[in-house]
Enzyme design. Sequence first.
Site, PDB file in Angstrom:
ATOM      1  N   CYS B 244       0.671  -1.184   0.087  1.00  0.00           N
ATOM      2  CA  CYS B 244       0.579  -0.181   0.005  1.00  0.00           C
ATOM      3  C   CYS B 244       0.522   1.637  -0.128  1.00  0.00           C
ATOM      4  O   CYS B 244       1.991   1.408  -0.665  1.00  0.00           O
ATOM      5  CB  CYS B 244      -0.680   0.060   1.197  1.00  0.00           C
ATOM      6  N   ARG B 249      -1.672  -0.976   5.833  1.00  0.00           N
ATOM      7  CA  ARG B 249      -3.445  -1.833   4.646  1.00  0.00           C
ATOM      8  C   ARG B 249      -2.513  -3.437   4.097  1.00  0.00           C
ATOM      9  O   ARG B 249      -3.525  -3.744   4.211  1.00  0.00           O
ATOM     10  CB  ARG B 249      -4.250  -0.094   3.724  1.00  0.00           C
TER      11      ARG B 249
END
Lengths: 142, 286
Positions: B244, B249
């Site tokens: 990410c 994430r």
Amino acid sequence: MDRKARVARLVEHVENPLHKGVLDGAQVVMPGGSPECGGSVTVYLKGDGDGCIEGLSWTGQGDTISMGSTSIALERVLGEDLTMDEVLDFDYEALLQEIGRDVIGSRTRNATMGLSTLKSAVRKYRRNRLADDGQPSKVESV
Amino acid sequence: MEQEIQQKGYAYPEALVSTEWVVANLEDTENVRIVESDEDVLLYEIGHVPSSVKIDWVEDLNDPLMRDYLDPEHFANLMTEKGITPDTTVVFYGDKNNWWATYALWVFRLFGHEKVVVMDGGRVKWEAENRTMTQDIPSFPKAEYPVPGRDDQKIRAFKEDVEKHIGKAMVDVRSPGEYKGELLHMPDYPQEGALRGGHIPGAANVPWARAVREDGTFKSADELRGIYEGEAGLQQGEDVIAYCRIGERSSHTWFVLKYLLGYENVRNYDGSWTEWGNLVRAPIER
């Protein structure tokens, strides 16, 4: 004020934020932070043409530190009727001390997001004014 | 209780526990340690699951000088302070659909801590169910935790690994705007984190939060397969790298692929876009 009280103060500013909302007639709408990761603010600024702030507000979404600190910072600016020059001179460290270094920890960027975005808005306001006046834009120191 | 999780058809359903299970095990502080890890770092102070401890990803799990995770000695010290032994079942939960909870879990797995689980639904589900939250900070006896090794090979990818992996299974879990490089092109937008926008060539885009439902719980295995395999084209048995912006994430997606869908080889590229998007001559697609 102990740490718990400083946290409570930030939470109060998140639950009842000051100067939050879109400003009609804003001459500058300045985004800051990152909406996808960590939070973001938008600062709305209107100047009086004479170095003073005529209107100021903000919107945003993010964590307790960034949202609470933005409300606190803008309240300081408006409460003390700071001029645009004084906004640019507003010391980040002073803001961090006021909010509480022990509360902010390493999240310095979150805590200064609102103030730094406001400073960017002031700079943009001044660049726009110079452009409108037909003068070459100056390189401004950060 | 756990039947609901079982019914979702996961490869390793034991990697998730329900809020009911946590309630039933709140008092078992000898064998269970509940850990809160949030993006909004003050949420724990505002109120947390009783007997839970806070682990701040930035303050506690990172090297203070170099961009890396803490070293084994500091990890062992952290475990000692939190009263965690190698046999403790650590239950992670947090805000934002357990995004930072899975990141903390991933770091624990770098150090080989075996018993790690996630509370399905995280903080938002606990609150939605009106369960007790407290501001009391628990205190546990210091625990014995031998200094572990840290294995960066199995679940962590570095720049060199990604360079060799171009053209193979890769998932970019950022928003479509970041994936396309659009966010860095908006006028006046502060250039957050990278000089260039776009994605690593060949990477599929599956925003990380697609793995969860409105209530914060993970989708069923069938639903997840529909997304990661049906849409993004991943196939069981493939070696996958997820990334990410800074790897936070993508650790959520790593957890989904590894524990819920049973992919054996999944690595999190924690350098992610803050590294790749600033790297001279790194190939980029838009």
